[in-house]
Structures are given as C-alpha cells and as structure tokens.
Design a protein around this motif. Sequence first.
Motif, PDB file in Angstrom:
ATOM      1  N   ALA A  53       5.232  15.836  19.315  1.00 19.19           N
ATOM      2  CA  ALA A  53       4.743  15.080  18.152  1.00 19.19           C
ATOM      3  C   ALA A  53       5.160  13.619  18.236  1.00 19.19           C
ATOM      4  O   ALA A  53       4.351  12.713  17.950  1.00 19.19           O
ATOM      5  CB  ALA A  53       5.256  15.713  16.860  1.00 19.19           C
ATOM      6  N   ALA A  54       6.395  13.365  18.630  1.00 17.90           N
ATOM      7  CA  ALA A  54       6.872  11.985  18.758  1.00 17.90           C
ATOM      8  C   ALA A  54       6.080  11.243  19.825  1.00 17.90           C
ATOM      9  O   ALA A  54       5.710  10.073  19.648  1.00 17.90           O
ATOM     10  CB  ALA A  54       8.358  11.957  19.087  1.00 17.90           C
ATOM     11  N   HIS A  56       3.006  11.855  20.813  1.00 12.57           N
ATOM     12  CA  HIS A  56       1.620  11.658  20.384  1.00 12.57           C
ATOM     13  C   HIS A  56       1.479  10.552  19.341  1.00 12.57           C
ATOM     14  O   HIS A  56       0.371  10.063  19.113  1.00 12.57           O
ATOM     15  CB  HIS A  56       1.024  12.963  19.859  1.00 12.57           C
ATOM     16  N   ARG A  57       2.581  10.140  18.731  1.00 11.35           N
ATOM     17  CA  ARG A  57       2.527   9.026  17.777  1.00 11.35           C
ATOM     18  C   ARG A  57       2.436   7.681  18.492  1.00 11.35           C
ATOM     19  O   ARG A  57       2.153   6.658  17.879  1.00 11.35           O
ATOM     20  CB  ARG A  57       3.752   9.048  16.867  1.00 11.35           C
ATOM     21  N   LEU A  58       2.661   7.680  19.796  1.00 13.69           N
ATOM     22  CA  LEU A  58       2.638   6.448  20.584  1.00 13.69           C
ATOM     23  C   LEU A  58       1.243   6.212  21.158  1.00 13.69           C
ATOM     24  O   LEU A  58       0.404   7.113  21.170  1.00 13.69           O
ATOM     25  CB  LEU A  58       3.660   6.543  21.724  1.00 13.69           C
ATOM     26  N   GLY A  65       6.176   7.730  26.372  1.00 15.83           N
ATOM     27  CA  GLY A  65       5.457   8.852  25.768  1.00 15.83           C
ATOM     28  C   GLY A  65       4.865   9.766  26.815  1.00 15.83           C
ATOM     29  O   GLY A  65       4.923  10.995  26.700  1.00 15.83           O
ATOM     30  N   ARG A 113      12.509   8.080  19.110  1.00 13.92           N
ATOM     31  CA  ARG A 113      12.724   7.876  17.677  1.00 13.92           C
ATOM     32  C   ARG A 113      12.411   6.453  17.298  1.00 13.92           C
ATOM     33  O   ARG A 113      12.783   5.505  18.015  1.00 13.92           O
ATOM     34  CB  ARG A 113      14.181   8.164  17.307  1.00 13.92           C
TER      35      ARG A 113
END
Length: 115
Positions: A53-54, A56-58, A65, A113
């Motif tokens: 999830a982290a 895919h936020r990039l 990522g 993060r």
Amino acid sequence: MRVDHHPMDVETMRTTARRLLADTAEPPSPEDLETLTLQLRGHIMVAIPEVEAAAHRLAEDDIPGACALACVGEARLRLGTTPHNDTLPAGIAHAQRLARMVNALCDHHENLRPD
C-alpha cells in the motif's frame, strides 16, 4: 464485511528476526524453531499489504517504491517455500531466510513512510 487492520509492529518484527540473525544467536530447539517460523510467516503476512500500500501511494516510476514492490513479490514467493529437508539445520536456514525477509520488509516500510 469488515476486515480488521493489523498495523506493523516493526520493533517486535525486528526482535523476532534478531533471534535467528544476531551474531550471538543461539540455535533454537526444534520447538522454538517451529514457533519462530510461524511468527516470521505471520510478520510477513502482516507486512506485505502494508508495504504494498505504501509503495502504491508513490509515483509509478518511483525507484524506492519499485524496489519495495519487488520485495513484496519475493516475500510472497518466500511464504510458499519450505525447508529443503526435515533436519534442524535446514529448518534454521529456512527460518533465517524468512527473518531476512522480515527485516527487508521493515526497511521498506520505514523508508516509504511519509516524513
């Protein structure tokens, strides 16, 4: 249906991994090895969706990522593996590979993060 969210406890994950990877680590008994292996597998199962999830936020072309997603893919493969044979050394080597994967996923979680 509601799915409970279990956030990563990086400190506990790293502590579990150190039990097998530290220079001063004592070889576990067969019973302790089974428990450690199950704990490590559980840590990986919790970490995979968090790291994914982290990542895919990039942006799609973000290198950290992409590295994190590659690690997630490797972690999924690692969950499907078993020791090469039923000996204690093979079980320890397998658990150490899982422990290194836990550390790698923790590293990616911390690196991705937001500041």
